[in-house]
Write an enzyme that holds these catalytic residues in place. Structure first.
Site, PDB file in Angstrom:
ATOM      1  N   ASN A   9      80.197  10.977  74.409  1.00 60.16           N
ATOM      2  CA  ASN A   9      80.691  11.473  73.125  1.00 60.16           C
ATOM      3  C   ASN A   9      82.213  11.429  73.175  1.00 60.16           C
ATOM      4  O   ASN A   9      82.835  12.258  73.831  1.00 60.16           O
ATOM      5  CB  ASN A   9      80.181  12.906  72.901  1.00 60.16           C
ATOM      6  N   LYS A  11      84.332  12.054  70.899  1.00 59.94           N
ATOM      7  CA  LYS A  11      85.011  13.030  70.017  1.00 59.94           C
ATOM      8  C   LYS A  11      86.118  12.296  69.237  1.00 59.94           C
ATOM      9  O   LYS A  11      85.936  11.130  68.904  1.00 59.94           O
ATOM     10  CB  LYS A  11      85.515  14.224  70.828  1.00 59.94           C
ATOM     11  N   HIS A  94      76.725  19.693  67.322  1.00 57.39           N
ATOM     12  CA  HIS A  94      77.656  19.889  68.435  1.00 57.39           C
ATOM     13  C   HIS A  94      78.401  21.210  68.232  1.00 57.39           C
ATOM     14  O   HIS A  94      78.731  21.566  67.108  1.00 57.39           O
ATOM     15  CB  HIS A  94      78.639  18.718  68.517  1.00 57.39           C
ATOM     16  N   GLU A  96      81.351  22.021  68.596  1.00 54.32           N
ATOM     17  CA  GLU A  96      82.631  21.909  67.874  1.00 54.32           C
ATOM     18  C   GLU A  96      82.391  21.843  66.370  1.00 54.32           C
ATOM     19  O   GLU A  96      83.168  22.373  65.582  1.00 54.32           O
ATOM     20  CB  GLU A  96      83.403  20.676  68.382  1.00 54.32           C
ATOM     21  N   GLU A 166      74.366  22.149  75.794  1.00 59.29           N
ATOM     22  CA  GLU A 166      75.778  22.172  76.166  1.00 59.29           C
ATOM     23  C   GLU A 166      76.314  23.599  76.082  1.00 59.29           C
ATOM     24  O   GLU A 166      76.699  24.050  74.990  1.00 59.29           O
ATOM     25  CB  GLU A 166      76.591  21.285  75.217  1.00 59.29           C
ATOM     26  N   GLY A 172      84.746  20.937  78.217  1.00 56.60           N
ATOM     27  CA  GLY A 172      86.177  20.663  78.321  1.00 56.60           C
ATOM     28  C   GLY A 172      86.932  21.668  79.176  1.00 56.60           C
ATOM     29  O   GLY A 172      88.159  21.688  79.184  1.00 56.60           O
ATOM     30  N   SER A 212      81.493  19.370  81.014  1.00 55.50           N
ATOM     31  CA  SER A 212      82.251  19.058  82.233  1.00 55.50           C
ATOM     32  C   SER A 212      81.441  18.284  83.269  1.00 55.50           C
ATOM     33  O   SER A 212      81.593  18.511  84.475  1.00 55.50           O
ATOM     34  CB  SER A 212      82.836  20.331  82.850  1.00 55.50           C
TER      35      SER A 212
HETATM   36  P1  13P Z   1      83.208  17.508  78.324  1.00 59.97           P
HETATM   37  O1  13P Z   1      82.368  16.566  79.157  1.00 59.97           O
HETATM   38  O2  13P Z   1      84.578  17.011  78.058  1.00 59.97           O
HETATM   39  O3  13P Z   1      83.155  18.910  78.861  1.00 59.97           O
HETATM   40  O4  13P Z   1      82.501  17.559  76.861  1.00 59.97           O
HETATM   41  C1  13P Z   1      81.142  17.774  76.772  1.00 59.97           C
HETATM   42  C2  13P Z   1      80.729  17.559  75.368  1.00 59.97           C
HETATM   43  O5  13P Z   1      81.051  18.349  74.501  1.00 59.97           O
HETATM   44  C3  13P Z   1      79.941  16.362  75.048  1.00 59.97           C
HETATM   45  O6  13P Z   1      79.413  16.428  73.777  1.00 59.97           O
END
Ligand code: 13P
Length: 249
Positions: A9, A11, A94, A96, A166, A172, A212
């Site tokens: 992903n 983003k 997601h 976010e 997640e 992150g 992560s």
């Molecule tokens: P990270 O791998 O950067 O922690 O992000 C995970 C994520 O949100 C994938 O959708």
């Protein structure tokens, strides 16, 4: 049998030139047969990626879509538009999108319906905040997110559903759920799918872990019984780290 999947992903990262550089490098790689590899670039790179990857075993996913099929929704993208540029899979829910764009369960349930009606595959994301885990309410929260956003779909729809667990506190942050914590939650997710649908459906659905995941922790996480792969953020932006994760199975 459920599939092993590693999905990147991106983003809001990588413009068209950066996408092209990534793809040129990705196409030099040897892909393991037993793993489905997916990337989810931004909307602006989807069609380019689709054309570029046509003869390669990499699937494309979009990061979001609108719940309506068309209309006066300035700035939004429909399922039909995604399919027309080559994306047959969409990430929905997601954390976010939930936290920063106010996507609540009714909106997500509508998006799931629209994606399925348009014969798309859905990667449905769920995950608790650190506060929920500290309070010990993380299992209830996950059950609620699944019940409200997803458990209205028909038995047959599960063929086109992938779950991504997640934990928000691991996204992150460099802090990963331990392999035991991931396994415990994935097993729980499979159990409640079995309770609401059937054991066969629960056994067949791929449940990815996200938060992560890096080359140095992927093997241990993917080694858990109920973890079928990963949804990778930061480490999916470089071919080298992404492929190390792909090759961790
Ligand atoms: P990270 O791998 O950067 O922690 O992000 C995970 C994520 O949100 C994938 O959708």
């Amino acid at each position: 049998m459920r599939k092993k999947i590693v999905a990147g992903n991106w983003k809001m990262n990588n413009d068209l030139d950066e996408t092209e550089l990534f793809l040129a490098e990705l196409k030099k790689q040897v892909f393991p047969e037993k793993v489905v590899i997916m990337i989810a670039p931004p909307f602006t790179s989807l069609n380019h990626a689709f054309k570029s990857l046509r003869d390669h075993n990499v699937e494309l996913a979009a990061q979001n879509m609108h719940q309506n099929n068309e209309g006066a929704f300035t700035g939004e993208i429909s399922a039909k538009m995604l399919k027309s540029v080559g994306a047959k899979t969409v990430i929905l829910g997601h954390s976010e999108r939930r936290a920063l764009f106010n996507e609540d369960s009714p909106i997500l349930a509508a998006k799931v319906n629209t994606a399925l009606e348009n014969e798309m595959t859905v990667i449905f994301c769920i995950g608790e905040e650190l506060e929920d885990r500290k309070k010990g309410s993380h299992f209830d929260l996950i059950k609620k997110q699944l019940s409200e956003g997803l458990f209205h779909v028909s038995d047959g729809a599960w063929e086109n559903i992938i779950i991504a667990y997640e934990p928000v506190w691991a996204i992150g942050t460099g802090e990963t759920a331990s392999p035991e914590q991931a396994q415990e939650m994935h097993k729980f997710i499979r159990k409640i799918i079995a309770e609401n649908y059937s054991k066969a459906i629960a056994d067949n659905v791929s449940i990815l872990y996200g938060g992560s995941v890096k080359p140095d922790n992927a093997a241990e996480i993917f080694g858990q019984n109920d973890v079928d792969g990963g949804l990778i953020g930061g480490a999916s932006l470089k071919v080298d780290s992404f492929m190390k994760i792909v090759n961790s199975f």
